[in-house]
Design a protein around this motif. Structure first.
Motif, PDB file in Angstrom:
ATOM      1  N   TRP A  91     -13.937 -88.023  98.420  1.00 65.22           N
ATOM      2  CA  TRP A  91     -14.972 -86.994  98.473  1.00 65.22           C
ATOM      3  C   TRP A  91     -14.320 -85.748  99.039  1.00 65.22           C
ATOM      4  O   TRP A  91     -14.240 -85.547 100.241  1.00 65.22           O
ATOM      5  N   ARG A  92     -13.791 -85.046  98.101  1.00 64.32           N
ATOM      6  CA  ARG A  92     -13.176 -83.758  98.255  1.00 64.32           C
ATOM      7  C   ARG A  92     -11.676 -83.862  98.532  1.00 64.32           C
ATOM      8  O   ARG A  92     -11.229 -84.532  99.460  1.00 64.32           O
ATOM      9  N   LEU A  93     -10.978 -83.273  97.599  1.00 64.55           N
ATOM     10  CA  LEU A  93      -9.540 -83.086  97.763  1.00 64.55           C
ATOM     11  C   LEU A  93      -9.292 -81.606  97.596  1.00 64.55           C
ATOM     12  O   LEU A  93     -10.065 -80.898  96.933  1.00 64.55           O
ATOM     13  N   SER A  94      -8.229 -81.120  98.190  1.00 70.75           N
ATOM     14  CA  SER A  94      -7.928 -79.689  98.114  1.00 70.75           C
ATOM     15  C   SER A  94      -6.437 -79.481  98.313  1.00 70.75           C
ATOM     16  O   SER A  94      -5.722 -80.371  98.790  1.00 70.75           O
ATOM     17  N   PHE A  95      -6.000 -78.312  97.935  1.00 70.08           N
ATOM     18  CA  PHE A  95      -4.607 -77.925  98.140  1.00 70.08           C
ATOM     19  C   PHE A  95      -4.563 -76.835  99.200  1.00 70.08           C
ATOM     20  O   PHE A  95      -5.316 -75.856  99.116  1.00 70.08           O
ATOM     21  N   ASP A  96      -3.699 -77.023 100.162  1.00 71.06           N
ATOM     22  CA  ASP A  96      -3.466 -75.994 101.171  1.00 71.06           C
ATOM     23  C   ASP A  96      -2.944 -74.749 100.450  1.00 71.06           C
ATOM     24  O   ASP A  96      -1.889 -74.812  99.800  1.00 71.06           O
ATOM     25  N   HIS A 154     -10.643 -78.500 103.595  1.00 75.08           N
ATOM     26  CA  HIS A 154      -9.535 -77.579 103.378  1.00 75.08           C
ATOM     27  C   HIS A 154      -8.751 -77.389 104.676  1.00 75.08           C
ATOM     28  O   HIS A 154      -9.318 -77.460 105.755  1.00 75.08           O
ATOM     29  N   VAL A 155      -7.469 -77.079 104.507  1.00 71.84           N
ATOM     30  CA  VAL A 155      -6.714 -76.523 105.621  1.00 71.84           C
ATOM     31  C   VAL A 155      -7.126 -75.060 105.725  1.00 71.84           C
ATOM     32  O   VAL A 155      -7.059 -74.319 104.748  1.00 71.84           O
ATOM     33  N   TYR A 156      -7.576 -74.679 106.906  1.00 72.50           N
ATOM     34  CA  TYR A 156      -8.125 -73.326 107.085  1.00 72.50           C
ATOM     35  C   TYR A 156      -7.022 -72.276 107.046  1.00 72.50           C
ATOM     36  O   TYR A 156      -6.048 -72.358 107.799  1.00 72.50           O
ATOM     37  N   ARG A 157      -7.177 -71.330 106.158  1.00 71.71           N
ATOM     38  CA  ARG A 157      -6.228 -70.199 106.056  1.00 71.71           C
ATOM     39  C   ARG A 157      -6.961 -68.871 106.086  1.00 71.71           C
ATOM     40  O   ARG A 157      -6.483 -67.878 105.527  1.00 71.71           O
ATOM     41  N   VAL A 186     -11.368 -67.054 112.277  1.00 72.36           N
ATOM     42  CA  VAL A 186     -11.284 -67.963 113.425  1.00 72.36           C
ATOM     43  C   VAL A 186      -9.825 -68.382 113.646  1.00 72.36           C
ATOM     44  O   VAL A 186      -9.330 -69.327 113.037  1.00 72.36           O
ATOM     45  N   ALA A 187      -9.152 -67.660 114.545  1.00 72.38           N
ATOM     46  CA  ALA A 187      -7.716 -67.894 114.752  1.00 72.38           C
ATOM     47  C   ALA A 187      -7.430 -69.336 115.166  1.00 72.38           C
ATOM     48  O   ALA A 187      -6.420 -69.920 114.770  1.00 72.38           O
ATOM     49  N   ASP A 188      -8.343 -69.940 115.946  1.00 73.17           N
ATOM     50  CA  ASP A 188      -8.105 -71.304 116.438  1.00 73.17           C
ATOM     51  C   ASP A 188      -8.061 -72.347 115.328  1.00 73.17           C
ATOM     52  O   ASP A 188      -7.604 -73.462 115.541  1.00 73.17           O
ATOM     53  N   LEU A 189      -8.579 -72.008 114.152  1.00 77.91           N
ATOM     54  CA  LEU A 189      -8.619 -73.002 113.065  1.00 77.91           C
ATOM     55  C   LEU A 189      -7.427 -72.901 112.123  1.00 77.91           C
ATOM     56  O   LEU A 189      -7.214 -73.808 111.303  1.00 77.91           O
ATOM     57  N   VAL A 190      -6.663 -71.834 112.219  1.00 75.57           N
ATOM     58  CA  VAL A 190      -5.606 -71.602 111.227  1.00 75.57           C
ATOM     59  C   VAL A 190      -4.624 -72.771 111.195  1.00 75.57           C
ATOM     60  O   VAL A 190      -4.118 -73.201 112.241  1.00 75.57           O
ATOM     61  N   GLY A 191      -4.381 -73.292 110.011  1.00 76.88           N
ATOM     62  CA  GLY A 191      -3.438 -74.397 109.820  1.00 76.88           C
ATOM     63  C   GLY A 191      -4.026 -75.763 110.098  1.00 76.88           C
ATOM     64  O   GLY A 191      -3.325 -76.767 109.976  1.00 76.88           O
ATOM     65  N   LYS A 192      -5.296 -75.825 110.464  1.00 79.05           N
ATOM     66  CA  LYS A 192      -5.921 -77.123 110.747  1.00 79.05           C
ATOM     67  C   LYS A 192      -6.829 -77.541 109.591  1.00 79.05           C
ATOM     68  O   LYS A 192      -7.389 -76.699 108.883  1.00 79.05           O
ATOM     69  N   TYR A 193      -6.941 -78.845 109.430  1.00 78.93           N
ATOM     70  CA  TYR A 193      -7.729 -79.421 108.333  1.00 78.93           C
ATOM     71  C   TYR A 193      -9.150 -79.695 108.810  1.00 78.93           C
ATOM     72  O   TYR A 193      -9.372 -80.501 109.720  1.00 78.93           O
ATOM     73  N   LEU A 194     -10.105 -79.009 108.183  1.00 71.86           N
ATOM     74  CA  LEU A 194     -11.507 -79.188 108.553  1.00 71.86           C
ATOM     75  C   LEU A 194     -12.089 -80.379 107.804  1.00 71.86           C
ATOM     76  O   LEU A 194     -11.836 -80.554 106.615  1.00 71.86           O
ATOM     77  N   VAL A 205     -13.724 -70.495 105.122  1.00 69.58           N
ATOM     78  CA  VAL A 205     -14.286 -71.802 104.767  1.00 69.58           C
ATOM     79  C   VAL A 205     -15.770 -71.839 105.129  1.00 69.58           C
ATOM     80  O   VAL A 205     -16.182 -71.368 106.188  1.00 69.58           O
ATOM     81  N   TYR A 206     -16.544 -72.409 104.230  1.00 72.85           N
ATOM     82  CA  TYR A 206     -17.983 -72.611 104.429  1.00 72.85           C
ATOM     83  C   TYR A 206     -18.275 -74.087 104.221  1.00 72.85           C
ATOM     84  O   TYR A 206     -17.474 -74.806 103.633  1.00 72.85           O
ATOM     85  N   PHE A 207     -19.431 -74.508 104.697  1.00 79.07           N
ATOM     86  CA  PHE A 207     -19.908 -75.833 104.284  1.00 79.07           C
ATOM     87  C   PHE A 207     -21.384 -75.735 103.944  1.00 79.07           C
ATOM     88  O   PHE A 207     -22.051 -74.741 104.282  1.00 79.07           O
ATOM     89  N   THR A 208     -21.870 -76.749 103.263  1.00 73.93           N
ATOM     90  CA  THR A 208     -23.265 -76.716 102.813  1.00 73.93           C
ATOM     91  C   THR A 208     -23.977 -77.986 103.260  1.00 73.93           C
ATOM     92  O   THR A 208     -23.354 -79.009 103.535  1.00 73.93           O
ATOM     93  N   THR A 209     -25.302 -77.874 103.331  1.00 78.57           N
ATOM     94  CA  THR A 209     -26.121 -79.045 103.615  1.00 78.57           C
ATOM     95  C   THR A 209     -27.425 -78.923 102.837  1.00 78.57           C
ATOM     96  O   THR A 209     -27.900 -77.808 102.574  1.00 78.57           O
TER      97      THR A 209
END
Ligand code: CA
Length: 391
Positions: A240-245, A313-316, A320-328, A373-377
């Motif tokens: 359930w969801r794949l992505s490319f950095d 996604h890996v946040y690019r 939000v500087a704290d998220l850069v390079g991290k996988y949400l 990056v966004y998310f939905t509900t």
């Protein structure tokens, strides 16, 4: 229970949960509502066209794709594509429907968009189709332009996978589930003769004889007798969801577990990710212990923490500087959201940080053209969220 016993129990649970020695301090980041004037039912895909228009596209699982200007005060949407008459969606079997969409990497020139949906014209059947822009209206895709690329018979209504994503190689990747029910009764995960339980890779710009696409010549199983040449990686239960950095090109996937373990995988060509012999880093029923040819996840969490991963996604982005390079990623059942910090080059886990949110069931994540990056509900009638620093 006395305090000492409680602490031992908590430590045991932490171990059982696969909690490695990693940094887990929550990041000063919170989820907050975005595009607050918009409501889109079952918002199952959020993406952009990469055409410089800075539009956001949100597909409803019911079969309508909406677009809107990437402004927080956007008050209305335009219909980009409406194929709801062709899409099966039932609340009681809610893993079917319109599940995936990806714009051609050169959409500005080709005007092509690819979609994955459950079709009304056969029972439990998914199709991957190409649509082209309307000749009369370049802001819309033409429903009459549909060209079917793949037709995938689904033995059961659940585990349809459905993510479409273009890799840095320009090929289309298709995340499939194992076909459904429980325990992978058809043993699709380990069967290379079956598309199910795999990630497929196809070339949408060329055609092999009798196909509306071509097999990339370096797909890993093209020379293996009895194997489907479209398969790129396998041993998966329900991606359930794949992505490319977008910076490194590395392919990340969230694979939904069954009994105890949710997992995150780094997908490599020809990789076997273990299902249904392994669940996370564990033997599944009478499956297999660790085996050199079965790739372990880079991260797993126990069902005490959550029961259905929504990978991301890996946040690019820049907000939000704290998220850069991290996988949400999130858990659909517990509503928790995390940022995983993993050093791919050195295969080293650096941290798993929780993010503040209102425990929403996250249907999907998505990126806009800038990499935000966004998310939905579905809660609240179909809403969109984004991330912000906590000041
Ligand atoms: Ca696995």
């Amino acid at each position: 229970m006395n305090r000492a016993r409680l602490l031992i129990l908590l430590a045991l649970i932490a171990n059982a949960a696969g909690a490695e020695e990693v940094e887990t301090t929550p990041l000063p980041v919170k989820a907050e509502p975005a595009f607050t004037k918009l409501r889109i039912a079952r918002p199952v895909v959020l993406t952009h066209a990469g055409d410089g228009s800075n539009r956001v596209f949100v597909a409803s699982q019911l079969g309508v794709v909406h677009s809107f200007a990437n402004r927080q005060d956007a008050a209305s949407t335009e219909v980009f594509l409406d194929i709801k008459e062709r899409v099966v969606y039932k609340e009681a079997e809610n893993e079917e429907g319109f599940l995936g969409m990806a714009f051609h990497p050169n959409f500005k020139q080709t005007g092509e968009v690819f979609v994955y949906y459950t079709t009304t014209d056969a029972p439990h059947t998914s199709v991957v189709s190409r649509f082209r822009l309307s000749p009369n209206n370049p802001r819309r895709a033409d429903p009459d332009s549909e060209q079917e690329l793949l037709r995938i018979k689904q033995p059961f209504w659940n585990h349809n996978g459905g993510t479409l994503a273009f890799g840095p190689d320009g090929y289309l990747y298709i995340g499939l589930g194992d076909g459904g029910k429980a325990n992978d009764p058809l043993k699709a995960g380990q069967d290379l003769g079956n598309w199910l339980g795999s990630i497929l890779r196809i070339d949408v710009d060329k055609r092999d004889e009798g196909k509306n696409y071509a097999i990339p010549p370096d797909n890993p199983f093209v020379k293996r007798k009895g194997a489907k040449p479209e398969i790129y990686a396998y041993g998966l239960r329900n991606i359930w969801r794949l992505s490319f950095d977008r910076q490194t090109g590395v392919c990340w996937a969230g694979d939904v577990g069954q009994d105890f373990w949710e997992e995150i995988d780094i997908i490599v060509k020809g990789g076997n990710y273990g299902w249904n012999l392994r669940e996370g880093k564990h033997r599944f029923h009478n499956g297999s212990g660790p085996r050199a040819d079965l790739i372990e996840p880079i991260w797993e969490y126990h069902h005490a923490i959550g029961k259905s991963i929504t990978g991301c996604h890996v946040y690019r982005g820049k907000r939000v500087a704290d998220l850069v390079g991290k996988y949400l990623y999130a858990d659909y059942v517990s509503g928790k959201i995390w940022a995983l910090h993993y050093d791919v080059a050195n295969r080293r886990l650096l941290g798993n940080y929780s993010l503040r949110s209102d425990n929403l069931p996250v249907l999907t994540f998505g990126e806009d053209e800038q990499g935000e990056v966004y998310f939905t509900t579905q809660l609240g009638g179909g809403r969109i969220f984004r991330f912000s620093p906590i000041k």
